[in-house]
Design an enzyme around this catalytic site. Structure first.
Site, mmCIF file in Angstrom:
data_model
loop_
_atom_site.group_PDB
_atom_site.id
_atom_site.type_symbol
_atom_site.label_atom_id
_atom_site.label_comp_id
_atom_site.label_asym_id
_atom_site.label_seq_id
_atom_site.Cartn_x
_atom_site.Cartn_y
_atom_site.Cartn_z
ATOM 1 N N ARG A 91 0.696 -1.242 0.038
ATOM 2 C CA ARG A 91 -0.080 -0.020 0.099
ATOM 3 C C ARG A 91 0.820 1.266 0.020
ATOM 4 O O ARG A 91 0.587 2.184 -0.597
ATOM 5 C CB ARG A 91 -0.834 -0.019 0.860
ATOM 6 C CG ARG A 91 -2.089 0.995 1.283
ATOM 7 C CD ARG A 91 -3.252 0.965 2.072
ATOM 8 N NE ARG A 91 -4.242 0.198 1.692
ATOM 9 C CZ ARG A 91 -5.186 0.537 0.561
ATOM 10 N NH1 ARG A 91 -5.622 1.811 0.576
ATOM 11 N NH2 ARG A 91 -5.963 -0.170 0.426
ATOM 12 N N GLU B 73 -9.909 5.747 6.932
ATOM 13 C CA GLU B 73 -8.304 6.022 7.076
ATOM 14 C C GLU B 73 -8.019 7.445 6.064
ATOM 15 O O GLU B 73 -7.174 8.153 6.730
ATOM 16 C CB GLU B 73 -7.729 4.915 6.179
ATOM 17 C CG GLU B 73 -7.750 3.892 7.285
ATOM 18 C CD GLU B 73 -7.328 2.521 6.472
ATOM 19 O OE1 GLU B 73 -7.981 2.011 5.305
ATOM 20 O OE2 GLU B 73 -6.360 2.017 6.612
HETATM 21 N N1 MTE Z 1 -12.104 5.174 14.300
HETATM 22 C C1 MTE Z 1 -12.285 5.173 15.370
HETATM 23 N N2 MTE Z 1 -13.090 5.975 16.385
HETATM 24 N N3 MTE Z 1 -11.515 4.285 16.101
HETATM 25 C C2 MTE Z 1 -10.809 3.227 15.383
HETATM 26 O O1 MTE Z 1 -10.223 2.419 15.768
HETATM 27 N N4 MTE Z 1 -9.833 2.765 13.138
HETATM 28 C C3 MTE Z 1 -9.769 3.287 11.802
HETATM 29 C C4 MTE Z 1 -10.989 3.922 11.199
HETATM 30 N N5 MTE Z 1 -11.521 4.870 12.287
HETATM 31 C C5 MTE Z 1 -10.570 3.625 13.936
HETATM 32 C C6 MTE Z 1 -11.632 4.455 13.342
HETATM 33 C C7 MTE Z 1 -9.068 2.123 10.820
HETATM 34 S S1 MTE Z 1 -7.546 1.829 10.844
HETATM 35 C C8 MTE Z 1 -9.774 1.769 9.838
HETATM 36 S S2 MTE Z 1 -9.350 0.690 8.690
HETATM 37 C C9 MTE Z 1 -11.442 2.044 9.732
HETATM 38 O O2 MTE Z 1 -11.600 3.050 10.812
HETATM 39 C C10 MTE Z 1 -11.951 0.584 9.939
HETATM 40 O O3 MTE Z 1 -13.469 0.953 10.062
HETATM 41 P P1 MTE Z 1 -14.387 0.984 8.694
HETATM 42 O O4 MTE Z 1 -13.853 0.039 7.776
HETATM 43 O O5 MTE Z 1 -15.768 0.917 8.958
HETATM 44 O O6 MTE Z 1 -14.180 2.347 8.162
HETATM 45 MO MO1 MOS Z 2 -7.264 0.049 9.228
HETATM 46 S S1 MOS Z 2 -4.993 0.377 9.433
HETATM 47 O O1 MOS Z 2 -6.879 -0.678 7.759
HETATM 48 O O2 MOS Z 2 -7.396 -1.213 10.540
#
Ligand code: MTE
Ligand code: MOS
Length: 772
Positions: A319, A705
């Site tokens: 990535r 992200e």
């Molecule tokens: N937001 C919160 N509040 N807590 C989290 O741990 N993880 C992030 C993001 N936002 C996270 C977050 C990461 S690394 C990812 S990949 C995505 O949320 C995963 O969730 P989604 O695929 O539902 O967006």
């Molecule tokens: Mo998020 S780093 O893809 O869990």
């Protein structure tokens, strides 16, 4: 418009709802894995024996003394493992190691009646070590040729020809730090066995199916004997994508051997010293521009600091390589990626998953080269934006490239940027000891798992006879608001009020073979699977005789009496993806998420201390499923990115002293996180309008992200403020993280810079311009 993205009138998606657990979060009523301990009888507590060396051979492990400690019930060692002694899927992560690979590595685990007894028992375990030479820094590893996994190369065009034709060629180096996840809830698991020896593991995991697989292979049982449930996580940020498995396996093994529930929860120091972090990288680069400031060639080597085992380092590297272009057209490119093996924690996924690391390289290059090209950095960035019809270096068309311009123009206007730039110039001219800077940076981030197979999801939707609905899906909730969105999707598809829909916690016996909730694709994948399940039910309900005159409740009841199935399993797979990992070519992403941020900072010339005065963001989330949740994700992602780039400073003992390899920053006292006082004084977040995304659930886009990388604007603003302490055209080399100390050294170098080092009107300072 596709059937998947089309949105009905009066939809529940798109409503600005609060997080479904917001009240539970703020009142403390929300249950996290470890909260279950107080509700479970006869729980045993686990404590690790952590090694005090960066690398050593374990000559002898004497566990008997632990049994003299009152309350100690069992010490788990390698001899207890009936299956595979490994915590991962690459088989390079022994769960009970015989060789210490990093300072803090857990060698065995003590189970006791109380946590304190387990701690004392662990202290009583005697270990004979034979110390071995270690590699702590990524530079050490590069020097020693210590690498792991498969190196990759991303290539397009002809870099030699590109450099030959370039009007300006620069080269440089950048080493930048990793990042601790610092989720509020540390790693935790609670394992129970039933009368048949089947294991039920409650785990704080982003990837319950893989936790299940690893527990099964450690126990040497088939997957159907193991069930994993994740209630919710108190933050994960990628840190619980692969790292929970070993901890869950320890708890499960303990439960199998003792017949009692076993709880393993790391305290903060254990979590910080044992679990993986964002990968720091080292990069070397050479870049060519034409006379108009357009990129013509980029050659670079990116070395990810993987730590002691592979974990997710290979996909993180992939990535990174796929994002080294960020938002810019680079016709000729050759970027090598490799993974260093060092004696540190095994670095892992962290919001952006390598994307931020790749993008930091190009943003750093543009920030350093702009003054040398005699261009404003924002102007340089904009000139190099992708245009519609162009493709990424790995061959994917950049669809909707015009949204980069839309976001950029949106920020220029909403942020009143032109006027403020003039104001800043005036301020700086009259202020010798405090300088301001304003920078704008773009984000283009690919959505989907690079590995095509992971882009699938399942859901289970039950309609009960009274018309109430229970949904279950393969995604996990970590605070990002996925469950909120999934409730909205189900209510929208079934055409019923939100209050009729409930959601049950994620479990592997409800929806099997799931992917990690990661790559920001949780809502895209699981939302589409829920929609699919609801549509199956709706299609059956459409056949109810006389159904069109009935209320939802009457319809459901009538359907039941006509013996119509009222539940369904849904499935979704993202179409149109392909990826050749070896060639680094294909169309790995369903679409790109775009955004632009402008950040203004003020820097103190005596100390390097700074404040973020204002941030303006326009970000593309498609047609938002849940605007409040999305704005929260953008704000949170941005602040977390700013933390990585400016405050959070992981320090490992690189000396040859007795603590070599020890993480020196293992608590909030020494590891500085962004808090309220670091928030921008003014923070404006806007969602890009008219952004419907065809072919994605209800026209939305992923959000988790991408906003993290909007924080490059803060780092670039700091660079510009530091440059303002020197003569015009000063190129500033800024360390990452740009802590106040780093900013001080950068502005001090700018202050001391030669006032007129120009050749042909082009300044020649760091990074060095080299003849091509
Ligand atoms: N937001 C919160 N509040 N807590 C989290 O741990 N993880 C992030 C993001 N936002 C996270 C977050 C990461 S690394 C990812 S990949 C995505 O949320 C995963 O969730 P989604 O695929 O539902 O967006
Ligand atoms: Mo998020 S780093 O893809 O869990």
């Amino acid at each position: 418009m596709s059937a998947l993205s089309e949105r009905p009138e009066n939809a529940a998606v798109g409503l600005p709802l609060q997080h479904e657990s917001a009240t539970l979060h703020v009142t403390g009523a929300a249950l996290y894995t470890d909260d279950l301990v107080g509700r479970t009888r006869d729980v045993l507590h686990a404590w690790p024996v952590q090694a005090p060396y960066a690398r050593a051979r374990v000559r002898e492990l004497r566990t008997e003394p632990a049994y003299d400690v009152p309350g100690v019930v069992r010490v788990l060692t390698a001899a207890d493992v009936p299956g595979v002694n490994d915590a991962g899927i690459k088989h390079d992560e022994p769960l009970f190691p015989t060789e210490v690979m990093f300072h803090g590595h857990a060698l065995c685990w003590v189970l006791a009646e109380t946590l304190e007894a387990a701690r004392l028992g662990a202290a009583a375990v005697q270990v004979d070590y034979e110390q071995l030479p270690s590699l702590v820094s990524v530079r050490d590893a590069i020097g020693a040729g210590s690498f792991q996994g498969t190196p990759r190369r991303l290539e397009r065009g002809d870099v030699d020809a590109g450099f030959a034709a370039a009007a300006h060629v620069f080269e440089g180096e950048l080493e930048f730090a990793g990042q601790e996840h610092f989720y509020l809830e540390t790693h935790g698991s609670l394992a129970l066995v039933d009368e048949a020896g089947q294991v039920f593991v409650q785990s704080s995991t982003q990837h319950p199916s893989e936790t299940q697989e690893i527990v099964a292979h450690v126990l040497g049982v088939p997957s159907h004997e193991v069930t994993v449930q994740c209630l919710r996580m108190g933050g994960a940020f990628g840190g619980k994508e692969m790292q929970p498995h070993g901890f869950a396996a320890i708890a499960a093994l303990g439960a199998r051997l003792t017949g009692r529930p076993v709880r393993l929860r790391l305290n903060r120091t254990q979590d910080m010293t044992m679990s993986g972090k964002r990968h720091g990288f080292h990069s070397r680069w050479r870049v060519g521009f034409d006379d108009g400031g357009c990129l013509v060639a980029l050659e670079a080597t990116l070395t990810a600091d993987g730590g002691w085992s592979l974990d997710l380092s290979e996909p993180v590297l992939a990535r990174a390589l796929c994002h080294v272009d960020n938002a810019y057209w680079i016709p000729n490119i050759s970027v090598q990626g490799r993974i260093a093996k060092t004696n540190k924690t095994s670095q892992t996924a962290f919001r952006g998953f390598g994307g931020p690391q790749g993008m930091l390289v190009i943003e750093d290059i543009l920030g350093r080269c702009a003054p040398l090209l005699g261009l404003d950095a924002g102007e340089l960035r904009r000139r190099n934006f992708y245009r519609p019809g162009q493709t990424t270096p790995y061959g994917q068309p950049v669809r909707h490239a015009e949204r980069l311009d839309a976001c950029w123009d949106g920020v220029l206007t909403s942020g009143d940027v032109r006027r403020r730039q003039q104001e800043i110039a005036r301020f700086n001219a009259g202020s010798p000891h405090r300088k301001r800077g304003l920078a704008m940076t773009p984000v283009k981030f690919g959505i989907s798992f690079n590995l095509t197979a992971f882009n699938q999801a399942g859901a289970l939707v039950h309609v009960y006879k009274d018309g109430s609905v229970l949904i279950n899906h393969g995604g996990t909730e970590m605070g990002q608001g996925l469950h909120t969105k999934m409730l909205q999707v189900a209510a929208t598809t079934l055409g019923i009020p939100l209050s009729r829909v409930r959601l049950a916690p994620t479990r592997t016996d409800k929806v099997p073979n799931t992917s990690a909730t990661a790559a920001s694709s949780g809502a895209d994948l699981n939302g589409a699977a829920i929609k699919n399940a609801c549509e199956q039910i709706k299609a059956r309900l459409a056949e109810v005789e006389g159904g069109d005159r009935l209320t939802w409740e009457q319809l459901v009841n009538t359907a039941y009496h006509q013996r119509i199935q009222l539940w369904a399993a849904g499935f979704y797979k993202t179409e149109g993806l392909h990826w050749d990992a070896a060639a680094m070519r294909g169309q790995p992403f369903k679409y790109f998420a775009y955004g632009v941020a402008a950040a203004e900072v003020e820097v103190d010339g005596f100390s390097g201390a700074y404040a973020v005065r204002r941030v303006d963001i326009v970000h593309d989330v498609g047609d938002s499923l849940s605007p409040l949740v999305d704005i929260g994700q953008i704000e949170g992602g941005f602040v977390q990115g700013a933390g990585w780039l400016t405050l959070e400073d992981l320090r490992w003992d690189e000396s040859d002293g007795p603590h070599r390899g020890r993480l020196a920053t293992q608590a909030a006292s020494t590891y500085k996180l962004p808090s309220l006082s670091e928030m921008p004084a003014e923070f404006n977040v806007t969602l890009l309008e008219k952004a419907h995304e065809d072919g994605v659930v209800y026209g939305s886009k992923a959000v988790g992200e991408p906003p993290l990388m909007l924080a490059f604007s803060v780092r670039e603003a700091l660079r510009q403020a530091a440059a303002a302490f020197g003569p015009a055209g000063t190129s500033v080399d800024l360390a990452s993280p740009a802590t106040p100390e780093a900013v001080y050294w950068a502005l001090d170098a700018a202050r001391k810079a030669d006032p007129d080092p120009t050749v042909d009107g082009v300044a020649r300072r760091q990074p060095e311009e080299v003849s091509s």
